[in-house]
Design a protein around this motif. Structure first.
Motif, mmCIF file in Angstrom:
data_model
loop_
_atom_site.group_PDB
_atom_site.id
_atom_site.type_symbol
_atom_site.label_atom_id
_atom_site.label_comp_id
_atom_site.label_asym_id
_atom_site.label_seq_id
_atom_site.Cartn_x
_atom_site.Cartn_y
_atom_site.Cartn_z
ATOM 1 N N TYR A 1 -11.323 1.210 1.792
ATOM 2 C CA TYR A 1 -10.576 2.123 0.927
ATOM 3 C C TYR A 1 -11.772 3.229 0.619
ATOM 4 O O TYR A 1 -11.288 4.642 0.902
ATOM 5 N N ASP B 1 0.949 4.236 -2.706
ATOM 6 C CA ASP B 1 0.812 5.613 -2.148
ATOM 7 C C ASP B 1 1.991 6.713 -2.523
ATOM 8 O O ASP B 1 1.377 7.621 -3.171
ATOM 9 N N GLY C 1 0.684 -1.443 -0.006
ATOM 10 C CA GLY C 1 -0.077 0.040 0.062
ATOM 11 C C GLY C 1 0.769 1.337 0.092
ATOM 12 O O GLY C 1 0.673 2.277 -0.785
ATOM 13 N N SER D 1 -5.669 0.997 4.182
ATOM 14 C CA SER D 1 -6.781 0.068 3.395
ATOM 15 C C SER D 1 -6.030 -1.597 3.505
ATOM 16 O O SER D 1 -6.754 -2.331 3.688
ATOM 17 N N GLU E 1 -11.401 7.186 1.962
ATOM 18 C CA GLU E 1 -11.270 8.222 0.895
ATOM 19 C C GLU E 1 -12.327 9.158 1.221
ATOM 20 O O GLU E 1 -12.301 10.460 1.028
ATOM 21 N N LEU F 1 -3.743 6.347 2.073
ATOM 22 C CA LEU F 1 -5.044 5.764 2.017
ATOM 23 C C LEU F 1 -4.735 4.340 1.563
ATOM 24 O O LEU F 1 -5.373 3.482 2.193
ATOM 25 N N CYS F 2 -3.960 4.011 0.665
ATOM 26 C CA CYS F 2 -3.793 2.412 -0.064
ATOM 27 C C CYS F 2 -3.175 1.883 1.478
ATOM 28 O O CYS F 2 -3.325 0.776 1.653
ATOM 29 N N HIS G 1 -11.498 -4.769 1.279
ATOM 30 C CA HIS G 1 -10.526 -3.843 1.070
ATOM 31 C C HIS G 1 -11.268 -2.856 0.512
ATOM 32 O O HIS G 1 -10.926 -1.554 0.770
ATOM 33 N N HIS G 2 -12.168 -2.817 -0.501
ATOM 34 C CA HIS G 2 -12.582 -1.548 -0.988
ATOM 35 C C HIS G 2 -13.394 -0.962 -0.404
ATOM 36 O O HIS G 2 -13.663 0.283 -0.381
#
Length: 172
Positions: A128, A66, A62, A78, A132, A74-75, A124-125
């Protein structure tokens, strides 16, 4: 985890980050959906890996995304949260006794591996998108972004998995 397995996974991280930064970040389907194929690295990790190793692989992947994607933390956040729950998610589909080769999603039967990948991507999404947007004022926008990104990511992950299985069958 042997040195060979480590370098194979490291190659996958480099390849996935490279593809994410150069190709997938430039896809924004209908203004909502962006595939995040780097999640696939968590599908490749074995179940018997230590919790710290899971977190390290997730965080570093991640963080690499990033650094090149202008998404500060953010990545990494998450992926770290997803990596924290990934061993538990894998155990839902394959008890420790049933893993033959202990090579992550590849050691699961095809349907169990796909369900594990789906659960991993959905989780994960969700993390995320929540990080976000950080607001519930536009729930439809969040839902469209989450669902569209999940579909695109799963299509890419299933394609990678199919190619990897095909290569493994040919090699035998």
């Amino acid at each position: 985890m042997g040195a060979h397995d480590f370098f194979i996974r490291l190659w996958w991280v480099i390849a996935l980050v490279f593809m994410q930064v150069l190709f997938f970040n430039n896809i924004c389907f209908l203004g909502y959906a962006t595939p995040m194929a780097y999640v696939y690295i968590l599908c490749l990790l074995p179940q018997d890996l230590s919790r710290n190793a899971w977190l390290l692989w997730g965080f570093m992947t991640g963080l690499c995304v990033d650094c090149f994607s202008e998404t500060p933390g953010l990545c990494a956040a998450s992926m770290t949260v997803t990596a924290m729950f990934a061993p538990w998610m894998m155990s839902l589909f394959a008890p420790k006794d049933d893993l033959e080769e202990k090579h992550g999603v590849l050691s699961l039967k095809e349907s169990a591996g796909r369900r594990y990948a789906v659960l991993m991507v959905l989780f994960h999404h969700a993390v995320y998108v929540l990080l976000e947007v950080f607001s519930f004022f536009h729930p439809l926008h969040m839902l469209y972004t989450w669902a569209g990104s999940c579909v695109l990511t799963l299509m890419i992950i299933f394609a990678f998995s199919h190619l990897k299985r095909k290569k493994r069958v040919v090699a035998k």
